[in-house]
Design an enzyme around this catalytic site. Structure first.
Site, PDB file in Angstrom:
ATOM      1  N   LYS A 104      -9.422 -19.383   2.016  1.00 47.58           N
ATOM      2  CA  LYS A 104     -10.341 -18.277   2.306  1.00 47.58           C
ATOM      3  C   LYS A 104     -11.264 -18.033   1.121  1.00 47.58           C
ATOM      4  CE  LYS A 104      -8.916 -14.042   1.841  1.00 47.58           C
ATOM      5  NZ  LYS A 104      -8.565 -12.611   1.876  1.00 47.58           N
ATOM      6  N   SER A 105     -10.671 -18.011  -0.082  1.00 54.26           N
ATOM      7  CA  SER A 105     -11.482 -17.688  -1.267  1.00 54.26           C
ATOM      8  C   SER A 105     -12.565 -18.734  -1.468  1.00 54.26           C
ATOM      9  CB  SER A 105     -10.618 -17.653  -2.515  1.00 54.26           C
ATOM     10  OG  SER A 105      -9.490 -16.886  -2.281  1.00 54.26           O
ATOM     11  N   ASN A 155     -12.982  -6.372   7.503  1.00 52.47           N
ATOM     12  CA  ASN A 155     -12.110  -6.005   6.384  1.00 52.47           C
ATOM     13  C   ASN A 155     -12.109  -7.137   5.359  1.00 52.47           C
ATOM     14  OD1 ASN A 155     -10.379  -4.466   4.900  1.00 52.47           O
ATOM     15  ND2 ASN A 155      -8.542  -4.943   6.096  1.00 52.47           N
ATOM     16  N   SER A 214      -9.889  -5.051  -9.651  1.00 55.92           N
ATOM     17  CA  SER A 214     -10.009  -6.224  -8.787  1.00 55.92           C
ATOM     18  C   SER A 214     -10.893  -7.223  -9.504  1.00 55.92           C
ATOM     19  CB  SER A 214     -10.642  -5.812  -7.458  1.00 55.92           C
ATOM     20  OG  SER A 214     -11.072  -6.967  -6.767  1.00 55.92           O
ATOM     21  N   HIS A 231      -2.492  -9.698   7.378  1.00 57.47           N
ATOM     22  CA  HIS A 231      -2.040 -11.046   7.712  1.00 57.47           C
ATOM     23  C   HIS A 231      -0.853 -11.494   6.887  1.00 57.47           C
ATOM     24  CE1 HIS A 231      -4.869 -12.651   4.365  1.00 57.47           C
ATOM     25  NE2 HIS A 231      -4.828 -11.365   4.293  1.00 57.47           N
ATOM     26  N   ARG A 232      -0.863 -11.152   5.599  1.00 53.92           N
ATOM     27  CA  ARG A 232       0.206 -11.669   4.735  1.00 53.92           C
ATOM     28  C   ARG A 232       1.555 -11.017   5.036  1.00 53.92           C
ATOM     29  NH1 ARG A 232      -2.227 -15.291   2.288  1.00 53.92           N
ATOM     30  NH2 ARG A 232      -4.350 -14.988   1.526  1.00 53.92           N
ATOM     31  N   GLN A 285     -12.494  -9.317  -8.039  1.00 49.26           N
ATOM     32  CA  GLN A 285     -13.608  -9.617  -7.134  1.00 49.26           C
ATOM     33  C   GLN A 285     -14.920  -8.976  -7.601  1.00 49.26           C
ATOM     34  OE1 GLN A 285     -12.917  -9.167  -2.951  1.00 49.26           O
ATOM     35  NE2 GLN A 285     -10.937 -10.171  -3.030  1.00 49.26           N
ATOM     36  N   GLY A 338     -12.890  -8.440   2.080  1.00 42.48           N
ATOM     37  CA  GLY A 338     -13.272  -8.130   0.697  1.00 42.48           C
ATOM     38  C   GLY A 338     -14.085  -9.266   0.095  1.00 42.48           C
ATOM     39  N   LYS A 360      -6.921 -13.318  10.183  1.00 42.34           N
ATOM     40  CA  LYS A 360      -7.780 -13.083   9.019  1.00 42.34           C
ATOM     41  C   LYS A 360      -7.938 -14.361   8.199  1.00 42.34           C
ATOM     42  CE  LYS A 360      -8.669  -9.347   5.887  1.00 42.34           C
ATOM     43  NZ  LYS A 360      -9.153  -9.848   4.634  1.00 42.34           N
ATOM     44  N   ASP A 389     -12.341 -13.560   8.500  1.00 42.61           N
ATOM     45  CA  ASP A 389     -13.116 -13.279   7.288  1.00 42.61           C
ATOM     46  C   ASP A 389     -14.306 -14.221   7.127  1.00 42.61           C
ATOM     47  OD1 ASP A 389     -11.376 -11.273   6.830  1.00 42.61           O
ATOM     48  OD2 ASP A 389     -10.836 -11.875   4.789  1.00 42.61           O
ATOM     49  N   LYS A 432      -5.147  -3.632  -1.469  1.00 44.24           N
ATOM     50  CA  LYS A 432      -5.498  -4.782  -0.626  1.00 44.24           C
ATOM     51  C   LYS A 432      -5.604  -4.341   0.837  1.00 44.24           C
ATOM     52  CE  LYS A 432      -5.736  -7.793  -3.902  1.00 44.24           C
ATOM     53  NZ  LYS A 432      -5.555  -9.181  -4.116  1.00 44.24           N
ATOM     54  N   GLU A 433      -5.418  -5.279   1.762  1.00 44.76           N
ATOM     55  CA  GLU A 433      -5.564  -4.972   3.190  1.00 44.76           C
ATOM     56  C   GLU A 433      -4.813  -3.691   3.571  1.00 44.76           C
ATOM     57  OE1 GLU A 433      -5.671  -7.842   1.897  1.00 44.76           O
ATOM     58  OE2 GLU A 433      -6.739  -9.292   3.163  1.00 44.76           O
ATOM     59  N   ARG A 446     -11.209   0.828   0.532  1.00 44.48           N
ATOM     60  CA  ARG A 446     -10.989  -0.125  -0.556  1.00 44.48           C
ATOM     61  C   ARG A 446     -12.071   0.074  -1.616  1.00 44.48           C
ATOM     62  NH1 ARG A 446      -9.897  -5.881   2.247  1.00 44.48           N
ATOM     63  NH2 ARG A 446      -9.298  -6.405   0.114  1.00 44.48           N
ATOM     64  N   ASP A 450      -1.568 -12.764  -4.426  1.00 45.81           N
ATOM     65  CA  ASP A 450      -1.362 -12.856  -2.978  1.00 45.81           C
ATOM     66  C   ASP A 450      -0.070 -13.592  -2.641  1.00 45.81           C
ATOM     67  OD1 ASP A 450      -3.585 -11.433  -2.444  1.00 45.81           O
ATOM     68  OD2 ASP A 450      -4.870 -13.151  -1.982  1.00 45.81           O
TER      69      ASP A 450
END
Ligand code: DC
Length: 678
Positions: free
Chosen positions: A25-26, A95, A179, A410-411, A181, A97, A438, A52, A359-360, A129, A332
């Protein structure tokens, strides 16, 4: 993908085989943005297809980027270069991020330079968030940004429709301890404006999740931009930077997703004849930080052999060993360690995970609450979690099970699927399994592809009854609601009849019919049935075929020949089987057997309406007679006649709607599961 309200995982016994993971994903979302902001055309292979990335793609298309789908997981992006054809718009980012943060930075800079104005928002959780630290950094640069809801959180308005000047000559300060991010977002966006001067970013506070910054820097380089780094505090983007397409770029398998299968290999006994779990598409040379989950899993006892682009995992030390670990480098994947802790001797402590709270969902609270459902003792702190498993390895309490709430995360859903290996042999319910979309839409299918359960642990719901009683409709709806496989056993007799007709075999020639049934070239794809590769779904359903099937099904040889094929439909996570002898002969141990009836007049009426609505002509009297004859043949034949199993529950649906019948069966099923009273 499972879109059911919940998914019940039966107790799992072993695992083995090979999985290919969806793209990271990243990496996927970073590459999409970089390709869009580059000069030239970029082909992206093995891109993740998930909620995502879809959100990111939709946003880029809305911004004027041309995206061509070249086939499964391959895309071609026509880069826009460093300026946009579109100067305003309202972007919905769900959602995600990994879409919200970098798009905020890029669009804030471009809106300021090019007199644009964009509004960015998402679902409710996205608006909880934090993004204030990124907004503060961008405001220092001279970007006009307004909060449209609560201060510090999306939704945001970027730019105000007039040009502003960007102050790039002094270092931009951004917090790194909430974060990573925010820093990633600036690193991705600032090359768009680093033309005359180099631009420097200074990180305030201890930078968390450094590996994600490494991914960012690595990808910037692939797209032609070099960043000079001074420790983890200062990053300088060279003057004259410009993104250039690398042409073709491959997205690695997702290392965070790999964590579930690494854990699986460490927890599950190997399935007979299989040597543990092999993961393709991501290996020890991965640029993703979560690949270091491998070290943590090894510390707990996993036996892992790593290759550049592949991992092999076996159960090593057993039981697993509790660990005390600073998880800042694998935020994660560390969630997966929390579930491995349920199988470890002693108390596992995962530290430095404050970022889980934003997070989520609040992941510390979520993992604590859900681990407790299994009987674990869990202590949660501001930035740590400490887990002592149930059973003799831990707190001595008996294992229990629960319905796992997944918090749209999801996780959480993926992690707790691994609890189905609990030593108490209890099933696990995953609520809202769709949330895995996700990052890993086919997670459960992939898991079931490499997991095995004891045959009698895979639940079967039998729905038997006479012709035209509505079994097929009922069975298919129940299977849909539970996410179970479906066996329409009548279709096998019908297919045998068609194959016999095609081969010119008489319906009385038992030996020849038996040979045909034993090697029936039938296959099922979604709702369609194929005979020798030819779609026979419509022909199969015709009245004449049903009549022929009824004759074919009298022969014991045919019934025996189709027995094994019917058993092979019993696959994870469960089966709904409809026919005449599902409960009496094929699945005698099934936990729920329904015998469906309706008066012959009702059935004739239904069949009549069905035929008329399809444009066929029909006479009620003929249908009545035909049904009576078929009932007589099916109920009086010597071998496996139609009759309710002794332990079957009867359902007369003469006066019930389809929905009411489905609900009744689901209620009976719920009443039989361990989740009934919860
Ligand atoms: O359910 P159906 O109408 O598709 O079944 C066609 C014929 O196949 C039916 O007349 C009886 C036979 N059959 C059977 O003998 N055993 C089953 N389990 C299913 C169908």
């Amino acid at each position: 993908m499972y879109s059911t309200a919940f998914l019940d995982l039966p107790p799992l016994a072993s695992a083995g085989g090979t999985v290919r993971l969806p793209g990271s994903k990243s990496i996927s979302n970073r590459v999409l943005l970089l390709a869009a902001l580059s000069d030239g055309v970029t082909d992206i292979a093995d891109l993740l297809d998930s909620d995502d990335t879809r959100v990111m793609l939709a946003a880029l298309e809305q911004l004027g980027c041309r995206i061509e789908r070249l086939g499964d997981s391959r895309l071609r992006i026509q880069g826009l270069g460093a300026s946009l054809p579109v100067h305003q718009g309202k972007l919905f980012l769900g959602n995600a991020g990994t879409a919200m943060r970098p798009l905020t930075a890029a669009l804030a800079l471009l809106a300021t330079r090019e007199a644009g104005c964009f509004e960015l928002g998402g679902i409710e959780r996205m608006h909880e968030r934090p993004i204030g630290d990124l907004v503060d950094a961008l405001r220092q640069l001279g970007c006009a940004i307004d909060y449209l809801g609560n201060d510090g959180y999306p939704p945001l308005r970027l730019g105000n429709g007039s040009t502003g000047s960007l102050q790039l000559d002094r270092p931009i300060r951004v917090r790194g301890d909430v974060s990573s991010q925010f820093l990633t977002a600036l690193l991705l966006a600032l090359p768009l404006v680093a033309q005359e001067h180099p631009v420097t970013i200074e990180v305030v506070g201890e930078l968390i999740s450094k590996p994600y910054i490494e991914i960012t820097l690595n990808l910037l380089q692939r797209f032609g931009v070099t960043v000079a780094r001074n420790g983890w505090e200062r990053f300088t983007i060279a003057a004259g930077s410009r993104y250039r397409s690398p042409g073709l770029i491959h997205v690695e398998g997702d290392a965070s997703s790999a964590s579930y299968f690494i854990a699986l290999g460490a927890i599950a006994p190997a399935s007979p004849g299989l040597d543990g779990i092999t993961i393709e598409g991501v290996g020890i040379e991965s640029i993703q930080g979560d690949i270091r989950f491998v070290e943590a899993a090894r510390q707990m006892g996993a036996d892992i052999r790593g290759e550049a682009n592949r991992l092999h995992i076996r159960r090593g030390r057993w039981p697993l060993q509790a660990i005390d670990l600073d998880c800042n480098h694998i935020p994660d994947a560390a969630m997966t360690l929390a579930v491995m802790a349920l199988y470890a001797q002693g108390t596992t402590t995962l530290r430095n995970i404050a970022s889980w709270r934003v997070k989520e969902t609040d992941r510390i609270a979520a993992m604590a609450a859900e681990c407790r459902k299994f009987g674990a003792t869990v202590e949660e702190g501001a930035d740590h979690i400490r887990i002592t498993p149930p059973g003799p390895l831990g707190n001595g309490a008996p294992w229990s099970t629960g319905s796992i709430h997944t918090y749209d995360d999801h996780r959480v859903a993926m992690c707790f699927s691994l609890a189905a290996f609990n030593p108490a042999g209890l099933p696990v319910r995953i609520e809202d399994p769709r949330c895995v979309a996700k990052t890993f839409p086919d997670y459960f299918e992939t898991l079931f592809g490499v997991c095995h359960a004891a045959e009698d642990a895979i639940p079967v719901i039998c729905i038997d009854g006479p012709t035209a009683s509505g079994k097929g409709t009922l069975a298919s709806a129940v299977a849909q609601q539970l996410g179970y496989h479906l066996l329409d056993s009548g279709a096998l007799y019908r297919a045998t009849a068609l194959a016999a007709r095609d081969a010119g075999v008489s319906l009385d020639d038992e030996p020849a019919l038996t040979r045909i049934a034993a090697a029936l070239p039938v296959s099922f794809q979604e709702e369609r049935v194929f005979l020798r590769g030819k779609d026979v779904t419509d022909e199969l359903r015709q009245e004449t075929t049903g009549g022929m099937a009824s004759q074919v099904s009298r022969h014991p040889g045919v019934r025996t020949a189709l027995h094994g094929l019917q058993l092979s439909f019993r696959r994870l996570p469960g089966l709904v089987a409809d026919g005449r002898d599902m409960g009496t002969v094929i699945f005698p141990g099934a936990p729920l057997k329904v015998f469906l009836t309706a008066s012959v007049e009702q059935r004739a009426q239904r069949r009549y309406k069905q035929l008329i609505s399809k444009g066929f002509t029909a006479k009620i009297d003929d249908l009545l007679q035909d049904l009576r004859e078929r009932d007589a043949r099916d109920t009086t034949r010597a071998h496996a006649p139609l009759k309710p199993a002794e332990d079957a529950v009867q359902l007369d649906n003469s006066h019930l709607s389809i929905e009411q019948s489905v609900q009744q069966v689901l209620d009976w099923w719920q009443g039989r599961t361990v989740f009934a009273a919860r």
